[in-house]
Design a protein around this motif. Structure first.
Motif, mmCIF file in Angstrom:
data_model
loop_
_atom_site.group_PDB
_atom_site.id
_atom_site.type_symbol
_atom_site.label_atom_id
_atom_site.label_comp_id
_atom_site.label_asym_id
_atom_site.label_seq_id
_atom_site.Cartn_x
_atom_site.Cartn_y
_atom_site.Cartn_z
ATOM 1 N N ILE A 37 -3.780 14.826 -0.685
ATOM 2 C CA ILE A 37 -4.289 13.866 0.291
ATOM 3 C C ILE A 37 -5.655 13.402 -0.190
ATOM 4 O O ILE A 37 -6.503 14.211 -0.546
ATOM 5 N N ALA A 38 -5.869 12.097 -0.222
ATOM 6 C CA ALA A 38 -7.194 11.534 -0.512
ATOM 7 C C ALA A 38 -7.869 11.262 0.825
ATOM 8 O O ALA A 38 -7.279 10.641 1.708
ATOM 9 N N LEU A 39 -9.082 11.741 0.984
ATOM 10 C CA LEU A 39 -9.858 11.489 2.198
ATOM 11 C C LEU A 39 -11.076 10.661 1.822
ATOM 12 O O LEU A 39 -11.831 11.036 0.922
ATOM 13 N N HIS A 40 -11.247 9.545 2.513
ATOM 14 C CA HIS A 40 -12.401 8.681 2.278
ATOM 15 C C HIS A 40 -13.244 8.678 3.549
ATOM 16 O O HIS A 40 -12.772 8.243 4.597
ATOM 17 N N ALA A 41 -14.445 9.202 3.447
ATOM 18 C CA ALA A 41 -15.365 9.231 4.583
ATOM 19 C C ALA A 41 -16.225 7.977 4.529
ATOM 20 O O ALA A 41 -17.079 7.824 3.648
ATOM 21 N N VAL A 69 -0.986 10.470 -0.151
ATOM 22 C CA VAL A 69 -1.397 9.736 1.042
ATOM 23 C C VAL A 69 -2.918 9.609 1.019
ATOM 24 O O VAL A 69 -3.613 10.495 0.521
ATOM 25 N N SER A 70 -3.415 8.484 1.531
ATOM 26 C CA SER A 70 -4.862 8.257 1.626
ATOM 27 C C SER A 70 -5.223 8.065 3.086
ATOM 28 O O SER A 70 -4.549 7.335 3.821
ATOM 29 N N VAL A 71 -6.300 8.727 3.486
ATOM 30 C CA VAL A 71 -6.793 8.639 4.856
ATOM 31 C C VAL A 71 -8.245 8.192 4.777
ATOM 32 O O VAL A 71 -9.030 8.748 4.021
ATOM 33 N N SER A 72 -8.587 7.178 5.572
ATOM 34 C CA SER A 72 -9.939 6.626 5.553
ATOM 35 C C SER A 72 -10.438 6.461 6.982
ATOM 36 O O SER A 72 -9.723 5.936 7.842
ATOM 37 N N ALA A 73 -11.673 6.933 7.225
ATOM 38 C CA ALA A 73 -12.286 6.815 8.545
ATOM 39 C C ALA A 73 -13.730 7.287 8.443
ATOM 40 O O ALA A 73 -14.164 7.779 7.399
#
Length: 104
Positions: A37-41, A69-73
């Protein structure tokens, strides 16, 4: 921009200790072995990766391949989602962007 290494190490330790509390969680990590999982803060503009393996997770500053999967928030929204997931809530908080294998 990559997240600070000390932050990534602390996050990895915390996640693996948490996962170690539940035998089923480690079995699920083993089943997801090799997935990431890619997490973008947003805000600090940090991107980091969580990769699953049989003993838990690795938290990395770079992956060397595309994440599943990429998650950005914002950091607060990412934290809120983590807490919601841990408590069994299925709803996604407003402002969370997910792309890729959303089942992961």
């Amino acid at each position: 921009m990559k997240a600070p290494d000390l932050l990534l190490a602390a996050l990895e330790i915390a996640l693996n200790r948490y996962l170690g509390l539940e035998r089923d969680a480690l079995a699920e990590c083993a089943a997801l072995s090799g997935r990431a999982i890619a997490l973008h803060a947003q805000g600090p503009e940090w991107t980091f990766y969580i990769e699953f393996h049989a003993g838990g997770v690795r938290v990395l500053s770079a992956l060397g391949r595309e994440a599943d999967v990429s998650v950005s928030a914002t950091p607060l929204t990412l934290l809120r989602q983590g807490l919601n997931s841990a408590s069994g809530e299925a709803a996604l908080p407003q402002g969370l962007k997910v792309e890729g294998d959303t089942a992961l």
